[in-house]
Structure formats: C-alpha cells, structure tokens
Design an enzyme around this catalytic site. Structure first.
Site, PDB file in Angstrom:
ATOM      1  N   ASP A  59      28.609 107.027  50.319  1.00  0.00           N
ATOM      2  CA  ASP A  59      28.296 105.744  49.694  1.00  0.00           C
ATOM      3  C   ASP A  59      27.326 104.968  50.592  1.00  0.00           C
ATOM      4  OD1 ASP A  59      28.402 103.629  47.978  1.00  0.00           O
ATOM      5  OD2 ASP A  59      30.373 102.918  48.594  1.00  0.00           O
ATOM      6  N   GLU A  60      26.594 104.026  50.033  1.00  0.00           N
ATOM      7  CA  GLU A  60      25.691 103.128  50.796  1.00  0.00           C
ATOM      8  C   GLU A  60      24.774 103.936  51.744  1.00  0.00           C
ATOM      9  OE1 GLU A  60      25.615 100.199  49.835  1.00  0.00           O
ATOM     10  OE2 GLU A  60      27.590  99.356  49.435  1.00  0.00           O
ATOM     11  N   GLN A  99      18.608  97.470  48.743  1.00  0.00           N
ATOM     12  CA  GLN A  99      19.672  96.700  49.403  1.00  0.00           C
ATOM     13  C   GLN A  99      19.872  97.124  50.858  1.00  0.00           C
ATOM     14  OE1 GLN A  99      23.197  95.473  46.970  1.00  0.00           O
ATOM     15  NE2 GLN A  99      22.425  96.984  45.533  1.00  0.00           N
ATOM     16  N   ARG A 136      23.930  88.826  43.793  1.00  0.00           N
ATOM     17  CA  ARG A 136      25.364  88.513  43.937  1.00  0.00           C
ATOM     18  C   ARG A 136      25.840  87.665  42.753  1.00  0.00           C
ATOM     19  NH1 ARG A 136      26.374  92.407  45.814  1.00  0.00           N
ATOM     20  NH2 ARG A 136      24.173  92.805  45.579  1.00  0.00           N
ATOM     21  N   LYS A 143      28.389 101.780  40.843  1.00  0.00           N
ATOM     22  CA  LYS A 143      28.315 102.967  41.713  1.00  0.00           C
ATOM     23  C   LYS A 143      29.691 103.385  42.230  1.00  0.00           C
ATOM     24  CE  LYS A 143      27.158 100.640  46.047  1.00  0.00           C
ATOM     25  NZ  LYS A 143      28.393 100.909  46.759  1.00  0.00           N
ATOM     26  N   THR A 144      30.575 102.414  42.527  1.00  0.00           N
ATOM     27  CA  THR A 144      31.914 102.768  43.023  1.00  0.00           C
ATOM     28  C   THR A 144      32.676 103.540  41.949  1.00  0.00           C
ATOM     29  OG1 THR A 144      31.860 100.722  44.294  1.00  0.00           O
ATOM     30  CG2 THR A 144      33.966 101.855  44.183  1.00  0.00           C
TER      31      THR A 144
END
Length: 689
Positions: A214-215, A245, A583, A31-32
């Site tokens: 973002d997020e 998340q 993770r 996504k980044t």
C-alpha cells in the site's frame, strides 16, 4: 466470492493475481477496499495458502484496519497472513536471524529520541560543535539509501565528511555495544542479511509468493529494495498508490519508485482507479486543475458520480488574527446548522500556524484537538518508564541507563555518569557492566532485583512493581501539582496499554510488549474523539472530513519558502495542496491574509499560486472588509503617549504607576503581589486612570 460491490476497474485490480500489477489509485477511490478484497480473493477464490501472502502498509493504524477487514472476510485463517508495516516486518526478520547480524536475542529498538541521545554523547566526547539533529538526519538518510559507514567512506571528499564518517562509525559501534538497533536498521539490516545470506533470502522468497504494498509512492530506497528482493522469484507483486499524493521526500521517500514501476517490471499490468467516492464534483475538478500543473506525474483524471456541490469559498482576511476570526465564524455557522465537530478540520502548512486558531476556539468555547502535538509516548514520564523496562530487558542499553540512573533523583550526577561512560569505553563494556561502587551500585541492585522478578508476574503487575520500586510515582506525588497529577495519570494509563496488550495477544512478554510499543511510539497517529481537528496537511494524509479549511494560502507559506529552490520541491508542495483539497467531502474553504506577522515581522505575501491554478468558476471569492468586528482590530495603538508617574489600570494586575518608558515598553509598578512588570506600550488592555 461476490465482487458486485466493486466498480469495473476495482474488479480488474482484484482479479489480476499473477505477475506484477500497478494500481494507480486516486484520492478517495477505494484503494483500501481493493487491497483487502484482493487478499481475500487470493485465499477464497485462488486457494492460496494465507501464510504465502505478505501485505505491507505504512502506519500501524492502517495495518490494524486492514487486518480487521481481512479477518471479517476470510475468518480465522486470516491470522496466518503477514499484514504489517515495513518496520514491523523488518523487525520480524531480525528476531529470526539476529545471530547472523551480530545481535543477541534480547536486542532493543532505539526510538528517535534515544538515537539523538547517542549522537549527543558522541558529539560531546569529540568536543564537536554541530547540531545533533543535522547529524541524525544525515545518518538516517544514508541508512535509508542503504549506505552504512563502510560505504560512506567512498563519499568522503573533505574534512567535514571525514568527521561525519568518524561520527557514523562511532554511532554504529555504540549501537552494537548496546545490543541495540535504531528504526532505520529495521529496514537496512534485513537487506544486508539477504545480501550476505542468499539462502535466507530464498527462504523468504519461497514463503511470500504474493506481495501487496500500500502507499507505494511513499517507499524509500530500503523499502523499495526489500520488496523487490523478496518478490524477485515469483514476481507476484501488486503495488497500490498515487504519485499525486507523494509528500514525504524530506524523510527519504521517492515518488519515482511508483513512476518507474513499469520499467522495473516490463510485463507489468496497470489499472487506474479514477472514480472518487469521497468528494463533490466541484472539489474533484479543483484538485484535477491544480495537479495537472505538475510535470512529473502519471496522467490520470479523477471523476465522481457524487453531486456537483457548492462552490469553494475563497476568503482573503486582513491579517492572521482576522484569518482565525473568519474561520471560527464559519465554524460557528456550521455548528449552528447541526454539523458535528469531528467532521470539521483546519489544515495548515506548518505547526506554528495553529496558535491563532487555538486562541479563537478557546474564546468561543469550541472543543478542539491538535493532531501532532505532544504525543503520549513522547511525554517525559512515559519515556522514563519505558527506559526502565528497556534496561531491565537489556542491561547493555546505555541510552536507557543514562536517561534514568538519576530518575527519580539519587544524587548520581553528570560527572559520575561521565566517569562511568569513560570507564565503560576503556573496558569496552556497557555502562551497566562498569558499575561497581557508590550510589550507582544501589541503582544496579534495584535493576537486578527487578530483572529477577520480570518473568514471575503479569505485565501489568510487573509494571506496577517497577513504578513502586523505582519511586517514579512517589516522586510525582510529593510534588503535589496539577502537572504532577497529570503525569501520574499517564503512568497509570501505561498499565492499561499493558493490559490491552495482554488481552489482545494473550501473551505476557516484556520483549514483545517493548517491541510493540517501540513500533508505535515513533509514529504520531490520529485518534478519533470529538472536537474540531487542527493539523498540518502532512498529518491529514489518509483522512477525510465533510468540511475542510485550508489556511495560510500565500506565497512563502504555502508553497513554503524553502520550496522555491527547485521545480521538484515546488511540485511536492503542489502535491501537498492536492492532498489537502482531496480531504474535503462536502465543502472546502481556501483562506489567506493580506498581511501577517511572521517571526516578529509584518509581511505582505502575494496570494498562493495554487489559488490561481484553480478555475475562477469553481471559487466564490470574498475580500475582507476594512470595518471588521472589534475582536480582530489591532491590539496596540502606537499613538498613545505616556508619562513617568502616570497611573494606569491593567486588567490582570489592577492599578499601577509608570516608572519607566523605553521604546515600545512601559515599566509599571503594581501593588503586592505583582510588583514591577513590563507592558507593551499602547496595548488595549492598558487604561489611563
């Protein structure tokens, strides 16, 4: 520009530039990369003026990373793009329009601890017995929900609410009198400003025609509304996130913002990023199996082209010591296979779980770091120095003054400060302005002297001057202890931060430096240095490791006991477990214990429901054997009998005589210099002579 390095869905997310866009990005789906490429695409392909773009993320670390990536793509024009956290964006709005909000130009930002001090003082003045943390949390939650003290009045139903309203009003008044804002104000005040002055909102809507967030699943009410207000005119808003998340409801975030995005923007386009580039097929399958048990979610399915990978290890230990012993044994195997320490992480639900792992790592001489323990800016000596700098910058800052008026010790006691506070309240001025005599006047003269010199030298030199004139370092030098040495090193390290600030920004400004520091000081951020990483799962979000151990997977621990009250809280715990699993890149261990001691009581919890929600075929199950290495046998044998007058030998103190026996405690007299000590009856380190 070349988009060949992107997959089809990523390309689609980058190339849709007009109108609202929801990008549902699964864990490890790049996504980044999509966000940064999209910003570059707007500038290089669509010819959008960089100053018309606003990119917002949640941590300073993420904003810095995003900024660097974009600069690498678009060059120096990228400096015109506003890339920041919500809080620093809010601060930039306040700095420009402070007068409209009744602030003076030199307002200061109170961090969490400073806000707590204000609340403690209010509670003390009112003689009201309530936890300041509870009050702070209520005020913070209200501000994040955009309810100021005037709005709060509408919700008053009983005497407790009346008292809360009184405290909230006093808190707001003190901040105003101090010419200060708290962290929540950085989000709430811009919205108040936009509501009061539509022309100012119009100016920001015109300025930021393209907005990327973002997020998005972590936004609270204030952040959600801020984004909605600014994007209302052009509606070119792209939000990226993953509802699976969302793990921060306890600090006000609302995952429903991402679930409702399509309702908020009916003509919105939605792109799913489901290809994971991080983990093995086994790990991805396990994460999908787990999260599908949540009802409140967007239906997406992660997949990967990565290798199948080995099964997930599931180990049940005898107890919490055995759990730590097993994990460190496995870590030693990894180290022997050439795995780097920084590629290994141990994740737990609560901070209290770290201690057994720390002990085992120390015994095995394995370097480690605990993320989220005492952070640099939270150390006393750093907060003292920052309080001096804040007071020098803003003399109305009562919180900073109260903290350091007697640091180093100047014989200005609590009574003097209380009297000054009363005097200031009666005159409706700051404490600083109320000072006119005694030792406190000498303190005021020192601050005045430093105020007069602050604009005459570099930040580094000024900080050196403050350290010298205030005597902060001298006092520590007189202590002559290892702890004092460490504190002196921290104060000196602060000068390095000032130097880096000067070098990075090319400016020497106490105001900007304090704002920069205040924005990072409130957030514990991950630092990359070699050593096994121990951290809570909340702290691990956004990170990845080759090898991950998730420990304490038992009912009441994970999921946490507090989550049993509602389905919604349990679903958040499951999302937290999903974050933990995703993770891991190569290998994953799920570990729990048959029994463990919690707050002094031995408990036997069932295995976590999250284990049962993962298909057995993905797990390699292993039960602890009763005959384990002597390291993890119980340290206390309750069957051993002792008599008064018996001689025993104890590792730390040598030989001694039992002079008292009560319940589980032996009172033993040892030779000088140890004297009488209390020992635990039956401890393995006690040997009869």
């Amino acid at each position: 520009m070349n988009l060949e390095s992107l997959n089809d869905k990523q390309k689609e997310a980058v190339s849709i530039t007009e109108g609202p866009l929801l990008v549902l990005a699964g864990a490890g789906s790049g996504k980044t990369k999509v966000l940064t490429t999209k910003v570059a695409y707007l500038v290089l392909e669509k010819g959008i003026d960089p100053s018309n773009i606003l990119a917002i993320t949640f941590t300073n670390k993420a904003a810095k990373e995003m900024k660097q990536r974009i600069l690498n793509m678009v060059g120096a024009i990228g400096y015109k793009i506003q890339i920041s956290t919500f809080h620093s964006f809010g601060l930039s709005i306040l700095q420009k329009h402070y007068e409209k909000l009744g602030l003076n130009k030199n307002f200061t930002i109170l961090d969490s601890d400073d806000s707590n001090v204000v609340i403690k003082n209010i509670l003390k003045d009112m003689n009201y017995d309530e936890s300041y943390r509870t009050i702070k949390s209520i005020i913070s939650n209200n501000k994040n929900a955009l309810i100021d003290s005037n709005d709060f009045e509408r919700f008053v139903n009983n005497d407790y609410d009346e008292t809360l309203l009184d405290i909230y009003r006093k808190y707001e008044n003190r901040l105003k009198k101090n010419n200060s804002v708290d962290f929540d104000d950085l989000l709430m005040l811009p919205i108040i400003l936009f509501r009061r002055y539509p022309s100012v909102l119009k100016e920001y809507q015109e300025q930021y025609q393209y907005i990327l967030i973002d997020e998005y699943q972590d936004t609270n009410e204030a952040q959600y509304l801020l984004a909605k207000m600014i994007s209302a005119k052009y509606k070119n808003i792209c939000v990226v996130g993953d509802d699976s998340q969302s793990i921060y409801s306890w600090r006000g975030s609302n995952y429903k913002n991402i679930l409702n995005f399509e309702k908020d923007y009916p003509n919105c386009k939605t792109v799913y990023l489901e290809q994971n580039y991080r983990s093995t097929k086994t790990i991805i399958e396990a994460s999908n199996e787990l999260i599908k048990n949540n009802v409140q979610r967007k239906d997406k399915n992660l997949w990967t082209d990565n290798e199948q990978g080995v099964k997930i290890e599931y180990h049940t230990a005898l107890n919490e010591k055995d759990e730590a012993y097993y994990v460190i044994e496995e870590i030693n195997k990894l180290i022997n296979d050439g795995v780097r320490l920084k590629d290994i992480a141990v994740l737990y639900r609560t901070n209290a779980q770290s201690q057994n792992f720390e002990k085992e790592l120390i015994l095995n001489n394995i370097p480690y770091k605990v993320i989220g323990s005492v952070y640099f800016y939270n150390r006393k000596e750093i907060k003292d120095l920052m309080a001096y700098l804040k007071l020098i910058y803003n003399k109305n800052d009562d919180v900073s003054l109260s903290r350091i008026i007697n640091v180093p010790k100047r014989k200005i006691g609590k009574t003097t400060l209380d009297n000054l506070r009363e005097k200031a309240n009666s005159l409706n001025v700051s404490i600083y302005e109320a000072i006119d005599a005694g030792k406190e006047l000498e303190f005021k003269k020192l601050i005045e002297e430093l105020r007069n010199q602050k604009d005459e030298m570099t930040l580094v030199n000024f900080i050196e001057l403050v350290l010298d004139k205030t005597g902060l370092i001298k006092e520590l030098e007189n202590e002559d202890t290892i702890e004092a040495e460490s504190r002196i090193e921290n104060l000196k390290e602060f000068k390095t931060i000032a130097m880096q600030f000067e070098e990075n920004y090319g400016i020497i400004s106490l105001e900007d430096f304090l704002n920069e520091i205040s924005l990072v000081a409130d957030i514990t951020e991950y630092e990359d240095n070699d050593g096994i990483t121990l951290m809570t799962i909340h702290s691990s979000k956004g990170l990845e490791f080759d090898h991950v151990f998730i420990v304490g997977l038992e009912e009441s621990i994970f999921p946490h006991l507090n989550s049993f009250e509602s389905q919604e809280q349990l679903e958040e715990e499951r999302r937290l477990c999903y974050v933990a699993i995703t993770r891991a890149k190569k290998r994953l261990w799920l570990v729990n214990a048959e029994t463990r001691i919690i707050y002094g009581n031995k408990v036997k919890n069932p295995e976590s429901r999250f284990i049962k929600e993962i298909d057995n075929k993905l797990l390699n199950k292993e039960q602890a054997l009763e005959q384990k290495n002597s390291n993890i046998l119980e340290n206390v044998d309750t069957n051993i009998e002792y008599k008064i007058g018996e001689h025993i030998y104890f590792d730390m103190y040598g030989e001694g005589v039992i002079v008292g026996i009560k319940d589980k405690v032996l009172t033993v007299a040892f030779k000088h210099p140890y004297g009488v000590k209390m020992l635990m009856k039956g401890h393995k380190k006690i040997r009869k002579v």
